[in-house]
Design an enzyme around this catalytic site. Structure first.
Site, PDB file in Angstrom:
ATOM      1  N   GLU A  73       9.629 -12.855   7.488  1.00 60.81           N
ATOM      2  CA  GLU A  73       9.429 -11.426   7.205  1.00 60.81           C
ATOM      3  C   GLU A  73       9.957 -11.054   5.828  1.00 60.81           C
ATOM      4  O   GLU A  73       9.876  -9.897   5.426  1.00 60.81           O
ATOM      5  CB  GLU A  73      10.192 -10.583   8.237  1.00 60.81           C
ATOM      6  CG  GLU A  73       9.625 -10.661   9.622  1.00 60.81           C
ATOM      7  CD  GLU A  73      10.523  -9.962  10.625  1.00 60.81           C
ATOM      8  OE1 GLU A  73      10.118  -8.925  11.135  1.00 60.81           O
ATOM      9  OE2 GLU A  73      11.631 -10.472  10.887  1.00 60.81           O
ATOM     10  N   ARG A  77       7.379   0.634   4.811  1.00 68.41           N
ATOM     11  CA  ARG A  77       6.254   0.637   5.746  1.00 68.41           C
ATOM     12  C   ARG A  77       6.112   1.967   6.492  1.00 68.41           C
ATOM     13  O   ARG A  77       5.096   2.236   7.109  1.00 68.41           O
ATOM     14  CB  ARG A  77       6.353  -0.532   6.739  1.00 68.41           C
ATOM     15  CG  ARG A  77       7.543  -0.457   7.649  1.00 68.41           C
ATOM     16  CD  ARG A  77       7.771  -1.749   8.418  1.00 68.41           C
ATOM     17  NE  ARG A  77       7.127  -1.759   9.719  1.00 68.41           N
ATOM     18  CZ  ARG A  77       7.348  -2.682  10.649  1.00 68.41           C
ATOM     19  NH1 ARG A  77       8.172  -3.697  10.392  1.00 68.41           N
ATOM     20  NH2 ARG A  77       6.769  -2.642  11.801  1.00 68.41           N
ATOM     21  N   HIS A 129       3.694   9.362  16.753  1.00 66.05           N
ATOM     22  CA  HIS A 129       3.613   8.876  18.128  1.00 66.05           C
ATOM     23  C   HIS A 129       2.309   9.291  18.786  1.00 66.05           C
ATOM     24  O   HIS A 129       1.773   8.574  19.622  1.00 66.05           O
ATOM     25  CB  HIS A 129       4.802   9.364  18.939  1.00 66.05           C
ATOM     26  CG  HIS A 129       6.040   8.613  18.601  1.00 66.05           C
ATOM     27  ND1 HIS A 129       6.237   7.325  19.022  1.00 66.05           N
ATOM     28  CD2 HIS A 129       7.096   8.932  17.862  1.00 66.05           C
ATOM     29  CE1 HIS A 129       7.387   6.900  18.554  1.00 66.05           C
ATOM     30  NE2 HIS A 129       7.936   7.856  17.836  1.00 66.05           N
ATOM     31  N   ASP A 167       6.754  -6.464   7.917  1.00 67.78           N
ATOM     32  CA  ASP A 167       7.940  -6.443   7.059  1.00 67.78           C
ATOM     33  C   ASP A 167       7.741  -7.268   5.795  1.00 67.78           C
ATOM     34  O   ASP A 167       8.208  -6.889   4.730  1.00 67.78           O
ATOM     35  CB  ASP A 167       9.166  -6.950   7.841  1.00 67.78           C
ATOM     36  CG  ASP A 167       9.791  -5.831   8.654  1.00 67.78           C
ATOM     37  OD1 ASP A 167       9.925  -4.716   8.110  1.00 67.78           O
ATOM     38  OD2 ASP A 167      10.134  -6.052   9.828  1.00 67.78           O
ATOM     39  N   CYS A 226       2.189 -12.790  13.500  1.00 66.59           N
ATOM     40  CA  CYS A 226       2.276 -11.781  14.568  1.00 66.59           C
ATOM     41  C   CYS A 226       2.321 -10.361  14.017  1.00 66.59           C
ATOM     42  O   CYS A 226       2.388  -9.404  14.784  1.00 66.59           O
ATOM     43  CB  CYS A 226       3.467 -12.047  15.475  1.00 66.59           C
ATOM     44  SG  CYS A 226       5.037 -11.904  14.617  1.00 66.59           S
TER      45      CYS A 226
END
Ligand code: PEP
Ligand code: MG
Length: 554
Positions: free
Chosen positions: A430, A464, A188, A454, A501
């Site tokens: 995906e 991932r 994060h 994905d 995307c």
């Protein structure tokens, strides 16, 4: 001059003095107590205070890095509400008659060990959050305030590692760059640095020497390098690099308001990915032509319970209205795998990425799905809405979704509620299965949006979230590029359009290929819109087409 290298996390060049961040870890005084009731009350009061402090941090983070990234402080609050954690602290206080600080410290140690032993790398990374939250509690219990920063003059912060709460507490004006010895690209803190747009690098082993404090340094966030006491040659080189970046940024401004068109007139739409209504400001600021992916699950993740139809309607309406008539693609709830909220009570799974997630969850819980669809259709009259569905694998899933949508529209009509008749429907590509049956799927849908994050993990069988297999996860793998090509051919044959995307959409080295394949739309983080528009404007597709198709697909 000392040169230390690591992994680049956020691009940019920063010059300034080093500030070595050292946290004052609390030393816990172990004490036996008389009354467990009084001690439990002390713990409860500290817990309440910690939750209040996290609220303040959450609001500060929202303003600085957006709601999606501020979520980490909501997760910390949830940890403080975790029944197992609370019970463990209470048990240590009552059974061993130990003070609350010791009980929190012991609980923290066993939770950290538990998280660290998990297979899932995302969960392993959460051990840092448990430590962060517990440290906050201990500081409150022992009457110390958690140190905010620190230095008066803007500095390059060097630390062994930084917890998200430490990162966000820094005064943004005083930070020139972040350099940490530990951390992972997915942490994060790395995400926060990117959202704050501050040059950053991680994994800079050997960089944390206390005698670096106050020394002049340069951070190159492109290569992941820090130069301590740089020599004349390095200063000259990095000054030139910084000037070049400034020049490029100024040039990009000229592309604002322009369409995204190649030299030979091929048009492609450049849209932005968002996680929340607050992100729309940056979509407009960076001149995106629409929103190509609104990850609606963030709305669920930041709530403590299912967001109601009215709450969702309010958010969708606001995004659509703010975007005026530009297209907004809202993806329906993509919960599961790494995106978990307690109130969903999702079962523990051996392989959550292959489990009950996204459309699978929605089809098994039609009430939750219908609430979202009703909110979406009600909002559709306030702008240009398209809806897409995540993690499709089979044709029957699309047919089932279309059937549910028909029911929802019928219900709205019978209640006299209006909705737009031209809402386009699409699905994410995906999974390799969806890509390979895209000829069949495109007969039922208006568009596809390729989720390469994905699609890569499922095609290459490479988690991932797992940094240990970075070298096996090649986002530009020929299998992925061929699948993108197949999907585009299949879609175009049946009159559907195709966007990308996933993160790969922002890879400027592949822009020529995407144009040669005939991709209709790219959706990326807002700050990358103008650099991509520049790349597109410089490309002559007819001149490069044959070369790039054979380079990447053969
Ligand atoms: C993707 O998988 O590429 C995608 C865009 O969705 P997410 O990253 O939210 O899974
Ligand atoms: Mg995805």
């Amino acid at each position: 001059m000392i040169t230390v290298t690591g992994k680049p996390v956020c691009a940019g060049v920063a010059f300034g003095p080093v500030f070595v961040f050292s946290r004052e870890e609390s030393t816990i005084k172990r004490r036996h107590i008389e009354s467990s009731e009084d001690e439990i009350l002390r713990f409860e009061n500290a817990r309440k205070k910690a939750i209040e402090e996290l609220d303040i941090l959450y609001n500060k983070a929202i303003a600085e890095v957006g709601e999606a990234n501020a979520m980490i402080f909501r997760i910390h609050q949830m940890m403080l509400d975790d029944l197992d954690y609370i019970e463990s602290v209470r048990n240590i206080i009552t059974d061993q008659l130990l003070n609350a600080e010791t009980a929190v410290g012991q609980t923290c140690d066993s939770f950290v060990q538990l998280f660290r032993s998990m297979d899932d790398s995302y969960m392993r990374e959460r051990s840092a959050d448990v430590k962060d939250v517990s440290e906050r509690l201990i500081q409150i219990l022992s009457g110390k305030n958690k140190n905010a920063i620190v230095s008066d003059e803007p500095s390059i912060i060097i630390a062994d590692d930084l917890a998200p709460s430490e990162t966000v507490q820094f005064d943004k004006e005083k930070i020139l760059a972040f350099v940490t010895e530990g951390g992972s690209t997915n942490s994060h803190t790395a995400i926060l640095a990117r959202m704050m747009n501050i040059p950053a690098m991680i994994g800079a082993e050997g960089s944390l020497r206390t005698d670096f404090d106050g020394k002049a340094a340069i951070v190159d966030g492109f290569t992941g390098t820090i130069y301590i006491e740089p020599d004349e040659k390095t200063i000259a080189k990095m000054t030139a690099k910084k000037r070049e970046i400034e020049k490029q940024t100024a040039l990009l401004e000229k592309l604002r308001g322009e369409k995204s068109v190649t030299k030979d007139g091929q048009r492609i739409e450049l849209c932005a990915n968002i996680g929340n209504v607050i992100d729309v400001a940056s979509v407009l600021k960076n001149d995106a032509e629409g929103i190509g992916l609104f990850r609606s699950e963030f709305l669920y993740l930041e709530s403590r319970n299912y967001p109601s139809e009215d709450v969702q309607f309010g958010v969708y309406k606001e995004v659509l209205s703010k975007m005026e008539n530009k297209r907004v693609i809202i993806r329906t709830l993509d919960i599961g795998a790494d995106k978990q909220a307690n109130y969903f009570h999702l079962p523990r799974e051996e392989n959550p990425a292959l489990g009950l997630r996204a459309i699978r969850f929605c089809l098994q819980h039609p009430d939750i799905f219908k609430t979202q669809l009703r909110a979406l259709y009600r909002a559709s009259v306030f702008g240009h809405l398209s809806i897409m569905f995540p993690m499709i694998v089979s044709e029957w899933e699309v047919l089932k979704v279309l059937e549910i949508i028909k029911e929802v529209k019928g219900e709205l009509a019978s209640e006299g509620i209006s909705y737009a008749k031209n809402v386009e429907l699409g699905c994410m590509i995906e999974t390799p299965a969806a890509a390979l049956i895209s000829d069949i799927l495109s007969k039922h849908l208006d568009f596809f949006s390729i989720g390469t994050n994905d699609l890569t993990q499922y095609t290459l069988a490479a988690d991932r979230q797992n940094p240990d297999i970075d070298s096996f996860r090649n986002d530009r793998h020929i299998a992925i590029l061929r699948l993108i090509n197949t999907v585009t051919e299949n879609a175009h044959k049946n009159g559907a359009w195709v966007g990308i995307c996933g993160e790969l959409a922002a890879d400027v080295e592949l822009t020529e290929l995407f144009l040669a394949i005939g991709i209709d739309e790219l959706s990326v983080i807002p700050s990358l819109i103008l650099p991509l528009r520049k790349k597109i404007a410089e490309t002559d597709v007819s001149a490069i087409k044959d070369r790039v198709l054979s380079k990447y697909l053969m």
